[in-house]
Scaffold this active site. Sequence first.
Site, short mmCIF file in Angstrom:
data_model
loop_
_atom_site.label_atom_id
_atom_site.label_comp_id
_atom_site.label_asym_id
_atom_site.label_seq_id
_atom_site.Cartn_x
_atom_site.Cartn_y
_atom_site.Cartn_z
N ASP A 1 45.22 37.31 15.52
CA ASP A 1 44.98 36.06 16.24
C ASP A 1 45.36 36.18 17.72
OD1 ASP A 1 43.76 33.85 14.67
OD2 ASP A 1 45.29 34.45 13.23
N GLU B 1 42.46 29.96 17.73
CA GLU B 1 43.21 31.20 17.48
C GLU B 1 44.65 31.03 17.97
OE1 GLU B 1 41.52 32.75 15.56
OE2 GLU B 1 39.55 33.40 16.24
N HIS C 1 46.54 29.20 15.44
CA HIS C 1 46.91 30.09 14.32
C HIS C 1 48.19 30.85 14.66
CE1 HIS C 1 42.37 30.03 13.19
NE2 HIS C 1 42.94 28.85 13.10
N TYR D 1 51.94 30.93 12.69
CA TYR D 1 52.77 32.08 12.29
C TYR D 1 54.18 31.95 12.86
CZ TYR D 1 48.06 33.82 11.47
OH TYR D 1 46.75 33.92 11.06
N GLU E 1 38.46 29.93 10.50
CA GLU E 1 37.82 31.25 10.60
C GLU E 1 36.37 31.20 10.12
OE1 GLU E 1 39.33 33.00 12.44
OE2 GLU E 1 41.46 32.86 12.09
N HIS F 1 34.28 30.27 12.93
CA HIS F 1 34.17 31.39 13.88
C HIS F 1 33.15 32.41 13.38
CE1 HIS F 1 38.67 30.42 14.82
NE2 HIS F 1 37.86 29.42 15.04
FE LIG Z 1 42.40 32.90 13.77
FE LIG Z 2 38.95 33.44 14.26
#
Ligand SMILES: [Fe+2]
Ligand SMILES: [Fe+2]
Length: 346
Positions: free
Chosen positions: A89, A119, A122, A126, A220, A223
């Site tokens: 990411d 992204e 994301h 994490y 995702e 994407h």
């Molecule tokens: Fe991602």
């Molecule tokens: Fe992605």
Amino acid sequence: MKMQRNKLFNPKGDSAFEKRRLIDGNSTNLFELNNIKYDWAMKLYRAMMNNFWIPEEIPLGNDAKDYKVLSDAEQKGFDRVISFLVFLDSLQTANLPNFSHFVTAPEVNLCLTLQTFQEAVHSQSYGYILDTVVSASKREQIYNYWREDKFLLERNLVITSIYEQFEQDPTRENFVLALMANYILEGLYFYSGFSFFYVLARQGKMCGVAQEIRYIQRDELTHLVLFQNIITTLRKENPELFLNSTMEKLSSLMDSAVQGEINWGKYIIKDGILGLTDTIIERYIRYLSNKRMDAIGFARLYPEETEHPMKWVDSFSSVNQIKTDFFEAKPTAYSKSSGVDWDELG
Ligand SMILES: [Fe+2]
Ligand SMILES: [Fe+2]
């Protein structure tokens, strides 16, 4: 021949949408969203906006307790997968603008911008997972795996080198290769890791993290569809960029990516993860590769792999089909139906 980078300010650009092209157009760079050529881009933009979510809204208190009682093999797998996802990411957030510089359709650039934002969300998730679930020293260790774990380092280098090749030498051929690398990353590289978390959650472990992963996977998917549309549109507009010799290169990129992902999946589970075997991983990744190739009109590389070896993953990974009491997650207030059956695409 090098591609022409988009001008930032271009009063002599064409605003007539019939003159618009995905690359090599003469774009004004202005977003005139009542005047668009690529309908799919606006549909995607709206779907991506509707998917907005906030990682911290998913409680991870139980996951912190679960992590402590995971087996050694499960902990190792968890750490490695998170570490790889952090890398993927981060790389995506940093690299996507390299595409936008050369895309001359403002509505497509709008989607790339939104993808870049997602992204980043994301990465935020994490960070939140690592803050909540593991100790501070473990967190640092996981952040550093990409330097220390030879397997991970090598894997990351393979992916980055294709993006770097385009960044340093922006030819049309390198652009197409980088598009394919991105498409593969979105549609394949995440999936061993995702299924690892679903396998744990199916056994009642780390359910909050699995819920985070579901939201990530929902993004995702958009994407993936974005790059699927970019590749198929480019092929229509510039068929000379997809001659046999290039098609062979793209297919062999997919083939080596499949091998890399299978090896990675086996590495994650090598110490023993209930519910995952080398064969399941091999079959799953090949099956996904076939789906991805179908979606862009390319020939399948593994025609023998027609069955999803873990069918339950498809329904399990869907945000909307999961009972929120089981996962203790608040249903998101932002999500509205986009009218597209994204679950079908996973
Ligand atoms: Fe991602
Ligand atoms: Fe992605």
